[in-house]
Design a protein around this motif. Structure first.
Motif, PDB file in Angstrom:
ATOM      1  N   LYS A 150     105.960   7.909  34.010  1.00 51.22           N
ATOM      2  CA  LYS A 150     105.208   7.902  32.813  1.00 51.22           C
ATOM      3  C   LYS A 150     104.583   6.605  32.490  1.00 51.22           C
ATOM      4  N   ASN A 151     104.740   5.603  32.975  1.00 50.08           N
ATOM      5  CA  ASN A 151     104.068   4.400  32.750  1.00 50.08           C
ATOM      6  C   ASN A 151     104.585   3.428  33.648  1.00 50.08           C
ATOM      7  N   LEU A 173     102.982   4.599  37.884  1.00 49.79           N
ATOM      8  CA  LEU A 173     101.915   5.769  37.212  1.00 49.79           C
ATOM      9  C   LEU A 173     100.811   5.956  37.763  1.00 49.79           C
ATOM     10  N   GLY A 174     100.290   4.849  38.539  1.00 46.63           N
ATOM     11  CA  GLY A 174      98.810   5.250  39.361  1.00 46.63           C
ATOM     12  C   GLY A 174      99.086   6.356  40.528  1.00 46.63           C
ATOM     13  N   ALA A 186     102.204  11.672  33.086  1.00 47.86           N
ATOM     14  CA  ALA A 186     102.277  11.056  31.903  1.00 47.86           C
ATOM     15  C   ALA A 186     101.998  12.155  30.729  1.00 47.86           C
ATOM     16  N   SER A 187     101.151  13.210  31.303  1.00 51.67           N
ATOM     17  CA  SER A 187     100.619  13.958  30.416  1.00 51.67           C
ATOM     18  C   SER A 187     101.819  15.267  30.196  1.00 51.67           C
ATOM     19  N   THR A 225     101.031   9.019  40.176  1.00 52.88           N
ATOM     20  CA  THR A 225     100.961  10.321  39.585  1.00 52.88           C
ATOM     21  C   THR A 225     100.667  10.220  38.407  1.00 52.88           C
ATOM     22  N   PRO A 226      99.198  10.144  37.960  1.00 56.21           N
ATOM     23  CA  PRO A 226      98.722  10.029  36.625  1.00 56.21           C
ATOM     24  C   PRO A 226      99.084  11.082  35.693  1.00 56.21           C
ATOM     25  N   SER A 227      99.057  12.433  36.156  1.00 58.88           N
ATOM     26  CA  SER A 227      99.219  13.667  35.235  1.00 58.88           C
ATOM     27  C   SER A 227     100.669  13.722  35.073  1.00 58.88           C
ATOM     28  N   TRP A 231     111.003   9.171  39.183  1.00 63.66           N
ATOM     29  CA  TRP A 231     110.224  10.502  38.394  1.00 63.66           C
ATOM     30  C   TRP A 231     111.279  11.403  38.132  1.00 63.66           C
TER      31      TRP A 231
END
Length: 105
Positions: free
Chosen positions: A86-87, A91-92, A98-99, A94-96, A58
């Motif tokens: 980010k993908n 990603l699961g 990717a925002s 830290t889903p935020s 990350w």
């Protein structure tokens, strides 16, 4: 990471990484290594986390854009987000992450 039209390192922006300090910008916790330098922040998992294998990254890198190339004459920052956060399978966790937007003014 960006202050006064320049990018700073962790010390300059007042950031202290989580866990135990190894060097000025290298920290270790039970599950992650954290590192950073001028305009960067990165976390790397050191253990398997669900489907996320060891070594998932990350990361953020801030690049200051020249104000002379901006129509408003203002500096802006481009933020590059590392792929694992980010993908993909990490990603699961830290889903935020990717925002995060990639361009700031």
């Amino acid at each position: 990471m960006v202050e006064k039209n320049d990018t700073g390192d962790w010390n300059q922006v007042g950031y202290t990484g989580p866990g135990n300090r190894s060097t000025t910008a290298l920290y270790h916790s039970a599950n992650f290594d954290y590192s950073g330098a001028k305009g960067t922040w990165q976390a790397t998992n050191t253990v398997k986390l669900n489907e996320c294998v060891i070594g998932g990254i990350w990361g953020l890198t801030a690049t200051l854009n020249d104000a002379n190339n901006n129509a408003q004459g203002q500096s802006s920052m481009t933020l590059t987000v590392a792929a694992d956060g980010k993908n993909g399978v990490c990603l699961g966790l830290t889903p935020s992450f990717a925002s995060l937007t990639e361009n700031y003014k």
